[in-house]
Design a protein around this motif. Structure first.
Motif, PDB file in Angstrom:
ATOM      1  N   ALA A  16       0.831  -1.210   0.000  1.00 12.49           N
ATOM      2  CA  ALA A  16       0.000   0.000   0.000  1.00 12.49           C
ATOM      3  C   ALA A  16       0.864   1.257   0.000  1.00 12.49           C
ATOM      4  O   ALA A  16       0.542   2.236  -0.678  1.00 12.49           O
ATOM      5  CB  ALA A  16      -0.934  -0.013   1.210  1.00 12.49           C
ATOM      6  N   PHE A  17       1.966   1.229   0.740  1.00 15.50           N
ATOM      7  CA  PHE A  17       2.853   2.387   0.828  1.00 15.50           C
ATOM      8  C   PHE A  17       3.438   2.750  -0.531  1.00 15.50           C
ATOM      9  O   PHE A  17       3.633   3.919  -0.831  1.00 15.50           O
ATOM     10  CB  PHE A  17       3.970   2.113   1.837  1.00 15.50           C
ATOM     11  CG  PHE A  17       4.864   3.276   2.086  1.00 15.50           C
ATOM     12  CD1 PHE A  17       4.400   4.405   2.750  1.00 15.50           C
ATOM     13  CD2 PHE A  17       6.180   3.275   1.649  1.00 15.50           C
ATOM     14  CE1 PHE A  17       5.230   5.496   2.983  1.00 15.50           C
ATOM     15  CE2 PHE A  17       7.016   4.355   1.878  1.00 15.50           C
ATOM     16  CZ  PHE A  17       6.536   5.463   2.546  1.00 15.50           C
ATOM     17  N   THR A  18       3.693   1.747  -1.372  1.00 12.97           N
ATOM     18  CA  THR A  18       4.264   2.046  -2.693  1.00 12.97           C
ATOM     19  C   THR A  18       3.280   2.804  -3.586  1.00 12.97           C
ATOM     20  O   THR A  18       3.703   3.462  -4.531  1.00 12.97           O
ATOM     21  CB  THR A  18       4.733   0.775  -3.430  1.00 12.97           C
ATOM     22  OG1 THR A  18       3.610  -0.051  -3.730  1.00 12.97           O
ATOM     23  CG2 THR A  18       5.768   0.014  -2.616  1.00 12.97           C
ATOM     24  N   TYR A  19       1.992   2.722  -3.281  1.00 19.79           N
ATOM     25  CA  TYR A  19       0.990   3.428  -4.075  1.00 19.79           C
ATOM     26  C   TYR A  19       0.645   4.808  -3.512  1.00 19.79           C
ATOM     27  O   TYR A  19      -0.041   5.585  -4.166  1.00 19.79           O
ATOM     28  CB  TYR A  19      -0.286   2.584  -4.187  1.00 19.79           C
ATOM     29  CG  TYR A  19      -0.095   1.378  -5.062  1.00 19.79           C
ATOM     30  CD1 TYR A  19      -0.182   1.467  -6.450  1.00 19.79           C
ATOM     31  CD2 TYR A  19       0.212   0.138  -4.508  1.00 19.79           C
ATOM     32  CE1 TYR A  19       0.014   0.363  -7.251  1.00 19.79           C
ATOM     33  CE2 TYR A  19       0.418  -0.976  -5.303  1.00 19.79           C
ATOM     34  CZ  TYR A  19       0.317  -0.855  -6.676  1.00 19.79           C
ATOM     35  OH  TYR A  19       0.521  -1.947  -7.483  1.00 19.79           O
ATOM     36  N   MET A  20       1.121   5.089  -2.302  1.00 19.97           N
ATOM     37  CA  MET A  20       0.849   6.392  -1.690  1.00 19.97           C
ATOM     38  C   MET A  20       1.706   7.454  -2.362  1.00 19.97           C
ATOM     39  O   MET A  20       2.821   7.162  -2.811  1.00 19.97           O
ATOM     40  CB  MET A  20       1.187   6.362  -0.192  1.00 19.97           C
ATOM     41  CG  MET A  20       0.296   5.467   0.622  1.00 19.97           C
ATOM     42  SD  MET A  20       0.755   5.463   2.366  1.00 19.97           S
ATOM     43  CE  MET A  20       0.029   7.016   2.863  1.00 19.97           C
ATOM     44  N   PRO A  21       1.213   8.695  -2.412  1.00 11.76           N
ATOM     45  CA  PRO A  21       2.081   9.758  -2.944  1.00 11.76           C
ATOM     46  C   PRO A  21       3.240   9.998  -1.981  1.00 11.76           C
ATOM     47  O   PRO A  21       3.140   9.720  -0.783  1.00 11.76           O
ATOM     48  CB  PRO A  21       1.164  10.977  -3.001  1.00 11.76           C
ATOM     49  CG  PRO A  21       0.095  10.714  -2.007  1.00 11.76           C
ATOM     50  CD  PRO A  21      -0.077   9.210  -1.958  1.00 11.76           C
ATOM     51  N   LYS A  22       4.351  10.453  -2.508  1.00 13.92           N
ATOM     52  CA  LYS A  22       5.477  10.853  -1.656  1.00 13.92           C
ATOM     53  C   LYS A  22       5.111  12.175  -1.004  1.00 13.92           C
ATOM     54  O   LYS A  22       4.417  13.013  -1.591  1.00 13.92           O
ATOM     55  CB  LYS A  22       6.753  11.009  -2.478  1.00 13.92           C
ATOM     56  CG  LYS A  22       7.119   9.793  -3.311  1.00 13.92           C
ATOM     57  CD  LYS A  22       7.361   8.590  -2.427  1.00 13.92           C
ATOM     58  CE  LYS A  22       7.680   7.369  -3.253  1.00 13.92           C
ATOM     59  NZ  LYS A  22       6.901   6.223  -2.943  1.00 13.92           N
ATOM     60  N   ALA A  23       5.577  12.387   0.225  1.00 17.59           N
ATOM     61  CA  ALA A  23       5.225  13.607   0.963  1.00 17.59           C
ATOM     62  C   ALA A  23       5.593  14.859   0.172  1.00 17.59           C
ATOM     63  O   ALA A  23       4.856  15.850   0.195  1.00 17.59           O
ATOM     64  CB  ALA A  23       5.917  13.607   2.324  1.00 17.59           C
ATOM     65  N   ILE A  24       6.685  14.820  -0.545  1.00 15.81           N
ATOM     66  CA  ILE A  24       7.124  15.984  -1.315  1.00 15.81           C
ATOM     67  C   ILE A  24       6.156  16.318  -2.461  1.00 15.81           C
ATOM     68  O   ILE A  24       6.120  17.439  -2.949  1.00 15.81           O
ATOM     69  CB  ILE A  24       8.560  15.781  -1.843  1.00 15.81           C
ATOM     70  CG1 ILE A  24       9.147  17.106  -2.262  1.00 15.81           C
ATOM     71  CG2 ILE A  24       8.609  14.754  -2.952  1.00 15.81           C
ATOM     72  CD1 ILE A  24      10.644  17.086  -2.468  1.00 15.81           C
ATOM     73  N   GLU A  25       5.344  15.351  -2.866  1.00 18.30           N
ATOM     74  CA  GLU A  25       4.384  15.544  -3.953  1.00 18.30           C
ATOM     75  C   GLU A  25       3.049  16.119  -3.480  1.00 18.30           C
ATOM     76  O   GLU A  25       2.211  16.496  -4.292  1.00 18.30           O
ATOM     77  CB  GLU A  25       4.114  14.206  -4.650  1.00 18.30           C
ATOM     78  CG  GLU A  25       5.338  13.570  -5.264  1.00 18.30           C
ATOM     79  CD  GLU A  25       5.088  12.138  -5.712  1.00 18.30           C
ATOM     80  OE1 GLU A  25       4.058  11.546  -5.323  1.00 18.30           O
ATOM     81  OE2 GLU A  25       5.935  11.612  -6.433  1.00 18.30           O
ATOM     82  N   VAL A  26       2.843  16.165  -2.176  1.00 26.01           N
ATOM     83  CA  VAL A  26       1.556  16.588  -1.621  1.00 26.01           C
ATOM     84  C   VAL A  26       1.602  18.077  -1.305  1.00 26.01           C
ATOM     85  O   VAL A  26       2.459  18.540  -0.559  1.00 26.01           O
ATOM     86  CB  VAL A  26       1.217  15.777  -0.350  1.00 26.01           C
ATOM     87  CG1 VAL A  26      -0.085  16.252   0.257  1.00 26.01           C
ATOM     88  CG2 VAL A  26       1.155  14.290  -0.673  1.00 26.01           C
ATOM     89  N   ASN A  27       0.666  18.808  -1.897  1.00 24.99           N
ATOM     90  CA  ASN A  27       0.604  20.250  -1.647  1.00 24.99           C
ATOM     91  C   ASN A  27      -0.852  20.713  -1.712  1.00 24.99           C
ATOM     92  O   ASN A  27      -1.726  19.999  -2.179  1.00 24.99           O
ATOM     93  CB  ASN A  27       1.480  21.008  -2.649  1.00 24.99           C
ATOM     94  CG  ASN A  27       1.080  20.735  -4.081  1.00 24.99           C
ATOM     95  OD1 ASN A  27      -0.045  21.011  -4.480  1.00 24.99           O
ATOM     96  ND2 ASN A  27       1.998  20.178  -4.863  1.00 24.99           N
ATOM     97  N   ARG A  28      -1.071  21.912  -1.234  1.00 26.67           N
ATOM     98  CA  ARG A  28      -2.425  22.466  -1.195  1.00 26.67           C
ATOM     99  C   ARG A  28      -2.985  22.676  -2.607  1.00 26.67           C
ATOM    100  O   ARG A  28      -4.180  22.489  -2.843  1.00 26.67           O
ATOM    101  CB  ARG A  28      -2.438  23.781  -0.430  1.00 26.67           C
ATOM    102  CG  ARG A  28      -3.834  24.354  -0.250  1.00 26.67           C
ATOM    103  CD  ARG A  28      -3.820  25.672   0.480  1.00 26.67           C
ATOM    104  NE  ARG A  28      -3.314  25.526   1.821  1.00 26.67           N
ATOM    105  CZ  ARG A  28      -4.069  25.566   2.918  1.00 26.67           C
ATOM    106  NH1 ARG A  28      -5.357  25.769   2.812  1.00 26.67           N
ATOM    107  NH2 ARG A  28      -3.540  25.438   4.100  1.00 26.67           N
ATOM    108  N   TYR A  29      -2.131  23.041  -3.547  1.00 26.81           N
ATOM    109  CA  TYR A  29      -2.580  23.310  -4.913  1.00 26.81           C
ATOM    110  C   TYR A  29      -3.241  22.073  -5.532  1.00 26.81           C
ATOM    111  O   TYR A  29      -4.305  22.172  -6.124  1.00 26.81           O
ATOM    112  CB  TYR A  29      -1.404  23.784  -5.774  1.00 26.81           C
ATOM    113  CG  TYR A  29      -1.765  24.005  -7.209  1.00 26.81           C
ATOM    114  CD1 TYR A  29      -2.485  25.128  -7.604  1.00 26.81           C
ATOM    115  CD2 TYR A  29      -1.400  23.086  -8.180  1.00 26.81           C
ATOM    116  CE1 TYR A  29      -2.828  25.339  -8.931  1.00 26.81           C
ATOM    117  CE2 TYR A  29      -1.733  23.281  -9.511  1.00 26.81           C
ATOM    118  CZ  TYR A  29      -2.450  24.403  -9.878  1.00 26.81           C
ATOM    119  OH  TYR A  29      -2.789  24.601 -11.186  1.00 26.81           O
ATOM    120  N   GLU A  30      -2.604  20.918  -5.382  1.00 26.85           N
ATOM    121  CA  GLU A  30      -3.121  19.701  -6.012  1.00 26.85           C
ATOM    122  C   GLU A  30      -4.103  18.927  -5.140  1.00 26.85           C
ATOM    123  O   GLU A  30      -4.937  18.197  -5.659  1.00 26.85           O
ATOM    124  CB  GLU A  30      -1.966  18.787  -6.408  1.00 26.85           C
ATOM    125  CG  GLU A  30      -1.151  19.365  -7.555  1.00 26.85           C
ATOM    126  CD  GLU A  30      -0.153  18.365  -8.090  1.00 26.85           C
ATOM    127  OE1 GLU A  30      -0.426  17.160  -8.011  1.00 26.85           O
ATOM    128  OE2 GLU A  30       0.882  18.812  -8.589  1.00 26.85           O
TER     129      GLU A  30
END
Length: 73
Positions: A16-30
């Motif tokens: 499941a972790f391999t399908y999660m976004p990386k923390a650096i990819e998570v932002n308010r814009y997206e």
């Protein structure tokens, strides 16, 4: 209560972790107002992996060595 997971549960968490976004990819814009919750969820999974002796940064390479870039160092 122990934080150690069964091998099957740990394997499922790794997958499941391999399908999660990386923390650096998570932002308010997206991700809108959900971005803080998503970051918290990612951190919770990382912590559980660490508690079970798994380096979260190595999970992708462990499960899918053919699709993981080689280290540059």
């Amino acid at each position: 209560m122990s934080d150690q997971m069964s091998e099957d549960a740990l394997q499922a968490l790794k997958i499941a972790f391999t399908y999660m976004p990386k923390a650096i990819e998570v932002n308010r814009y997206e991700h809108g107002d959900e971005y803080e919750r998503i970051l918290s969820d990612i951190q919770a999974v990382r912590e559980m992996l660490l508690l079970n002796g798994v380096d979260p940064d190595e999970v992708q390479g462990e499960l899918r060595p053919d699709s993981t870039p080689n280290s540059t160092y």
